[in-house]
Write a protein that holds these residues in place. Structure first.
Motif, PDB file in Angstrom:
ATOM      1  N   SER A 275       0.807  -1.226   0.000  1.00  0.00           N
ATOM      2  CA  SER A 275       0.000   0.000   0.000  1.00  0.00           C
ATOM      3  C   SER A 275       0.837   1.272   0.000  1.00  0.00           C
ATOM      4  O   SER A 275       0.323   2.341  -0.290  1.00  0.00           O
ATOM      5  CB  SER A 275      -0.926   0.024   1.224  1.00  0.00           C
ATOM      6  N   TRP A 276       2.095   1.194   0.402  1.00  0.00           N
ATOM      7  CA  TRP A 276       2.951   2.366   0.483  1.00  0.00           C
ATOM      8  C   TRP A 276       2.341   3.439   1.378  1.00  0.00           C
ATOM      9  O   TRP A 276       2.500   4.635   1.138  1.00  0.00           O
ATOM     10  CB  TRP A 276       3.264   2.938  -0.909  1.00  0.00           C
ATOM     11  N   SER A 277       1.611   3.007   2.396  1.00  0.00           N
ATOM     12  CA  SER A 277       0.988   3.944   3.312  1.00  0.00           C
ATOM     13  C   SER A 277       1.998   4.445   4.334  1.00  0.00           C
ATOM     14  O   SER A 277       3.065   3.860   4.524  1.00  0.00           O
ATOM     15  CB  SER A 277      -0.185   3.288   4.039  1.00  0.00           C
ATOM     16  N   CYS A 278       1.630   5.519   5.010  1.00  0.00           N
ATOM     17  CA  CYS A 278       2.444   5.987   6.130  1.00  0.00           C
ATOM     18  C   CYS A 278       2.374   4.973   7.268  1.00  0.00           C
ATOM     19  O   CYS A 278       1.654   3.985   7.213  1.00  0.00           O
ATOM     20  CB  CYS A 278       1.948   7.347   6.603  1.00  0.00           C
ATOM     21  N   TYR A 279       3.110   5.246   8.316  1.00  0.00           N
ATOM     22  CA  TYR A 279       3.180   4.351   9.455  1.00  0.00           C
ATOM     23  C   TYR A 279       1.791   4.018  10.013  1.00  0.00           C
ATOM     24  O   TYR A 279       0.909   4.859  10.093  1.00  0.00           O
ATOM     25  CB  TYR A 279       3.964   5.001  10.593  1.00  0.00           C
ATOM     26  N   LEU A 280       1.654   2.778  10.458  1.00  0.00           N
ATOM     27  CA  LEU A 280       0.474   2.390  11.225  1.00  0.00           C
ATOM     28  C   LEU A 280       0.963   1.709  12.516  1.00  0.00           C
ATOM     29  O   LEU A 280       1.659   2.322  13.291  1.00  0.00           O
ATOM     30  CB  LEU A 280      -0.445   1.480  10.401  1.00  0.00           C
TER      31      LEU A 280
ATOM     32  N   PHE B 246       4.909  -5.232  11.081  1.00  0.00           N
ATOM     33  CA  PHE B 246       4.290  -3.979  11.493  1.00  0.00           C
ATOM     34  C   PHE B 246       5.362  -2.893  11.470  1.00  0.00           C
ATOM     35  O   PHE B 246       6.477  -3.099  11.937  1.00  0.00           O
ATOM     36  CB  PHE B 246       3.707  -4.093  12.907  1.00  0.00           C
ATOM     37  N   VAL B 247       5.013  -1.739  10.908  1.00  0.00           N
ATOM     38  CA  VAL B 247       5.923  -0.582  10.885  1.00  0.00           C
ATOM     39  C   VAL B 247       5.252   0.521  11.673  1.00  0.00           C
ATOM     40  O   VAL B 247       4.185   1.008  11.294  1.00  0.00           O
ATOM     41  CB  VAL B 247       6.225  -0.111   9.454  1.00  0.00           C
ATOM     42  N   THR B 248       5.847   0.887  12.791  1.00  0.00           N
ATOM     43  CA  THR B 248       5.205   1.826  13.695  1.00  0.00           C
ATOM     44  C   THR B 248       6.119   3.006  13.976  1.00  0.00           C
ATOM     45  O   THR B 248       7.340   2.888  13.965  1.00  0.00           O
ATOM     46  CB  THR B 248       4.825   1.122  15.012  1.00  0.00           C
ATOM     47  N   ALA B 249       5.508   4.150  14.227  1.00  0.00           N
ATOM     48  CA  ALA B 249       6.236   5.353  14.618  1.00  0.00           C
ATOM     49  C   ALA B 249       5.422   6.054  15.696  1.00  0.00           C
ATOM     50  O   ALA B 249       4.229   5.799  15.869  1.00  0.00           O
ATOM     51  CB  ALA B 249       6.449   6.280  13.424  1.00  0.00           C
ATOM     52  N   GLU B 250       6.071   6.949  16.429  1.00  0.00           N
ATOM     53  CA  GLU B 250       5.406   7.651  17.528  1.00  0.00           C
ATOM     54  C   GLU B 250       4.805   6.650  18.518  1.00  0.00           C
ATOM     55  O   GLU B 250       3.767   6.900  19.144  1.00  0.00           O
ATOM     56  CB  GLU B 250       4.351   8.627  16.994  1.00  0.00           C
ATOM     57  N   PHE B 251       5.436   5.500  18.627  1.00  0.00           N
ATOM     58  CA  PHE B 251       5.057   4.465  19.577  1.00  0.00           C
ATOM     59  C   PHE B 251       6.362   3.860  20.072  1.00  0.00           C
ATOM     60  O   PHE B 251       7.011   3.091  19.356  1.00  0.00           O
ATOM     61  CB  PHE B 251       4.172   3.404  18.906  1.00  0.00           C
TER      62      PHE B 251
ATOM     63  N   PRO C 110      15.234  -1.320  14.575  1.00  0.00           N
ATOM     64  CA  PRO C 110      15.000   0.110  14.402  1.00  0.00           C
ATOM     65  C   PRO C 110      15.060   0.525  12.940  1.00  0.00           C
ATOM     66  O   PRO C 110      15.834  -0.023  12.158  1.00  0.00           O
ATOM     67  CB  PRO C 110      16.141   0.749  15.203  1.00  0.00           C
ATOM     68  N   GLY C 111      14.226   1.464  12.583  1.00  0.00           N
ATOM     69  CA  GLY C 111      14.323   2.174  11.315  1.00  0.00           C
ATOM     70  C   GLY C 111      14.484   3.642  11.642  1.00  0.00           C
ATOM     71  O   GLY C 111      14.352   4.050  12.802  1.00  0.00           O
ATOM     72  N   TYR C 112      14.762   4.446  10.657  1.00  0.00           N
ATOM     73  CA  TYR C 112      15.101   5.827  10.952  1.00  0.00           C
ATOM     74  C   TYR C 112      14.393   6.791  10.010  1.00  0.00           C
ATOM     75  O   TYR C 112      14.130   6.484   8.843  1.00  0.00           O
ATOM     76  CB  TYR C 112      16.621   6.026  10.848  1.00  0.00           C
ATOM     77  N   THR C 113      14.086   7.941  10.566  1.00  0.00           N
ATOM     78  CA  THR C 113      13.516   9.010   9.768  1.00  0.00           C
ATOM     79  C   THR C 113      14.083  10.336  10.244  1.00  0.00           C
ATOM     80  O   THR C 113      14.622  10.435  11.361  1.00  0.00           O
ATOM     81  CB  THR C 113      11.969   9.013   9.862  1.00  0.00           C
ATOM     82  N   TYR C 114      13.979  11.337   9.408  1.00  0.00           N
ATOM     83  CA  TYR C 114      14.378  12.695   9.767  1.00  0.00           C
ATOM     84  C   TYR C 114      13.123  13.519  10.070  1.00  0.00           C
ATOM     85  O   TYR C 114      12.127  13.425   9.352  1.00  0.00           O
ATOM     86  CB  TYR C 114      15.122  13.369   8.617  1.00  0.00           C
ATOM     87  N   VAL C 115      13.198  14.330  11.126  1.00  0.00           N
ATOM     88  CA  VAL C 115      12.087  15.195  11.504  1.00  0.00           C
ATOM     89  C   VAL C 115      12.598  16.614  11.705  1.00  0.00           C
ATOM     90  O   VAL C 115      13.558  16.836  12.456  1.00  0.00           O
ATOM     91  CB  VAL C 115      11.401  14.703  12.800  1.00  0.00           C
ATOM     92  N   VAL C 116      11.958  17.571  11.037  1.00  0.00           N
ATOM     93  CA  VAL C 116      12.278  18.979  11.202  1.00  0.00           C
ATOM     94  C   VAL C 116      11.284  19.570  12.198  1.00  0.00           C
ATOM     95  O   VAL C 116      10.067  19.442  12.020  1.00  0.00           O
ATOM     96  CB  VAL C 116      12.187  19.738   9.864  1.00  0.00           C
ATOM     97  N   ASP C 117      11.792  20.206  13.246  1.00  0.00           N
ATOM     98  CA  ASP C 117      10.919  20.878  14.200  1.00  0.00           C
ATOM     99  C   ASP C 117      10.471  22.212  13.613  1.00  0.00           C
ATOM    100  O   ASP C 117      11.293  23.040  13.217  1.00  0.00           O
ATOM    101  CB  ASP C 117      11.644  21.111  15.524  1.00  0.00           C
ATOM    102  N   LEU C 118       9.157  22.414  13.570  1.00  0.00           N
ATOM    103  CA  LEU C 118       8.600  23.662  13.043  1.00  0.00           C
ATOM    104  C   LEU C 118       8.396  24.615  14.212  1.00  0.00           C
ATOM    105  O   LEU C 118       7.342  24.643  14.851  1.00  0.00           O
ATOM    106  CB  LEU C 118       7.279  23.370  12.312  1.00  0.00           C
ATOM    107  N   GLU C 119       9.424  25.375  14.505  1.00  0.00           N
ATOM    108  CA  GLU C 119       9.384  26.259  15.661  1.00  0.00           C
ATOM    109  C   GLU C 119      10.120  27.550  15.349  1.00  0.00           C
ATOM    110  O   GLU C 119      10.935  27.620  14.433  1.00  0.00           O
ATOM    111  CB  GLU C 119      10.019  25.574  16.878  1.00  0.00           C
ATOM    112  N   GLY C 120       9.816  28.579  16.137  1.00  0.00           N
ATOM    113  CA  GLY C 120      10.406  29.886  15.906  1.00  0.00           C
ATOM    114  C   GLY C 120       9.728  30.596  14.750  1.00  0.00           C
ATOM    115  O   GLY C 120       8.622  30.256  14.321  1.00  0.00           O
TER     116      GLY C 120
ATOM    117  N   THR D 269      13.728   7.505  15.613  1.00  0.00           N
ATOM    118  CA  THR D 269      13.645   6.057  15.422  1.00  0.00           C
ATOM    119  C   THR D 269      12.193   5.625  15.280  1.00  0.00           C
ATOM    120  O   THR D 269      11.317   6.096  16.002  1.00  0.00           O
ATOM    121  CB  THR D 269      14.271   5.325  16.620  1.00  0.00           C
ATOM    122  N   HIS D 270      11.930   4.766  14.308  1.00  0.00           N
ATOM    123  CA  HIS D 270      10.674   4.017  14.305  1.00  0.00           C
ATOM    124  C   HIS D 270      11.064   2.542  14.302  1.00  0.00           C
ATOM    125  O   HIS D 270      12.242   2.197  14.375  1.00  0.00           O
ATOM    126  CB  HIS D 270       9.783   4.395  13.116  1.00  0.00           C
ATOM    127  N   TYR D 271      10.089   1.662  14.266  1.00  0.00           N
ATOM    128  CA  TYR D 271      10.410   0.255  14.448  1.00  0.00           C
ATOM    129  C   TYR D 271       9.739  -0.613  13.395  1.00  0.00           C
ATOM    130  O   TYR D 271       8.589  -0.379  13.017  1.00  0.00           O
ATOM    131  CB  TYR D 271       9.984  -0.219  15.842  1.00  0.00           C
TER     132      TYR D 271
END
Length: 336
Positions: A82-87, A128-133, A148-158, A314-316
């Motif tokens: 499905s190429w969906s985002c994390y579940l 299962f591929v999970t993130a924010e868990f 572990p798998g890895y992703t990059y996250v940019v903080d939207l701040e300032g 990290t996601h898993y």
């Protein structure tokens, strides 16, 4: 009081399920019932919407897709192909719990889900591929393999200027020095959803790599999910589409779902830098907190993503069974 795990129907219980999705901090639009139905239809799978309750209080969600081919059965989240985002699993109502209670609740919820999967689906393979868990220990305790798998996250701040200053010098220059009369970056429509998917598919084909995401599935997600859940950002030069990014948006995060591939056009415009900048800038303006670049596992792509000064998160990837069941897992792609 014990944790009871039950299943909800993706059609008749859709409103109830979606209320729980909206109350969980660890979900994204792909958890919604309408998105799960689309994934199931598109991949030929059967959805099982597992929900955990402590009495009447919802405490967890775990959408699982059953895939069968002959004698082989697999359990997936997200659905294969499905190429969906994390579940994977997501929790509710745990933020105020002390650690001991939170650990116990998470373990009992996941063990109830795994018991259901084992008894009702009996999969020869599960992934299962999970993130924010973060607490995936119960999977390991139940003999699943956790990697572990890895992703990059940019903080939207300032401020917008603060955000731009954190970019690499070449990315800042590309954004600041681009002639505003030479291009337009805008949020597009369903046709742009299809254009973005077609462009990604062509890029994969040129590299001899498989790509199973259909433009019809992506457009259906855009049309059936709530407004703003899927945002097709398009870059046009002289009115012609030259590149785009499909963004998935939750309450606090934008996900770089598809697009942003190397454009097959010779224009003097830094297309992808401008697309990513507009996605981040608009997210900042709308009060979102994060831009998940969805993947940090391919060195050649990482060099591009790292220019926005992201954090590594990290996601898993959680698996069980024999990876040699080719009929089930050959095309179940990792996030990259």
């Amino acid at each position: 009081m014990s944790i009871e795990v039950t299943t909800l129907d993706p059609r008749t219980d859709a409103d109830e399920w979606n209320r729980y999705v909206e109350r969980s901090d660890g979900t994204n639009p792909f958890y919604r019932a309408e998105a799960l139905r689309l994934q199931a239809t598109d991949t030929g799978t059967t959805p099982h919407l597992l929900a955990g309750f402590k009495g009447q209080e919802p405490i967890g969600l775990f959408p699982v897709f059953e895939y069968g081919k002959g004698p082989v059965t697999g359990a997936f989240s997200p659905a294969p192909f499905s190429w969906s985002c994390y579940l994977g699993p997501a929790l509710l109502n745990v933020d105020k719990l002390k650690q001991r209670k939170a650990d116990r609740r998470t373990r009992r919820f996941l063990e109830g889900c795994l018991a259901y999967i084992d008894q009702e689906l009996s999969p020869l393979y599960a992934k299962f591929v999970t993130a924010e868990f973060d607490d995936v220990r119960p999977f390991a305790w139940n003999e699943y393999t956790v990697e572990p798998g890895y992703t990059y996250v940019v903080d939207l701040e300032g401020s917008e200027d603060d955000l731009l200053k954190r970019f690499s010098s070449d990315a800042r220059s590309n954004v600041r020095n681009a002639d505003p009369d030479a291009y337009v970056v805008e949020e597009g429509d369903g046709d742009d959803v299809e254009r973005i998917v077609e462009q990604v598919a062509a890029r994969y084909e040129s590299q001899g790599k498989p790509f199973q995401l259909s433009k019809g599935f992506a457009r259906s997600m855009y049309e059936r999910l709530p407004d703003g859940a899927i945002r097709p950002y398009a870059c046009r030069v002289d009115g012609t589409f030259v590149g785009g990014i499909l963004v998935v948006e939750s309450d606090r995060t934008r996900y770089r779902w598809q697009g942003g591939v190397k454009p097959d056009t010779d224009v003097d415009v830094p297309i992808n830098d401008l697309l990513d900048w507009h996605v981040m800038r608009d997210g900042l303006r709308d009060g979102l907190e994060r831009y998940d670049l969805v993947g940090a596992g391919v060195p050649s792509i990482n060099r591009y993503k790292a220019k926005f000064n992201p954090r590594l998160e990290t996601h898993y990837e959680i698996t069980s069974g024999s990876f040699g069941i080719d009929l089930v897992v050959d095309r179940y792609q990792k996030h990259s």
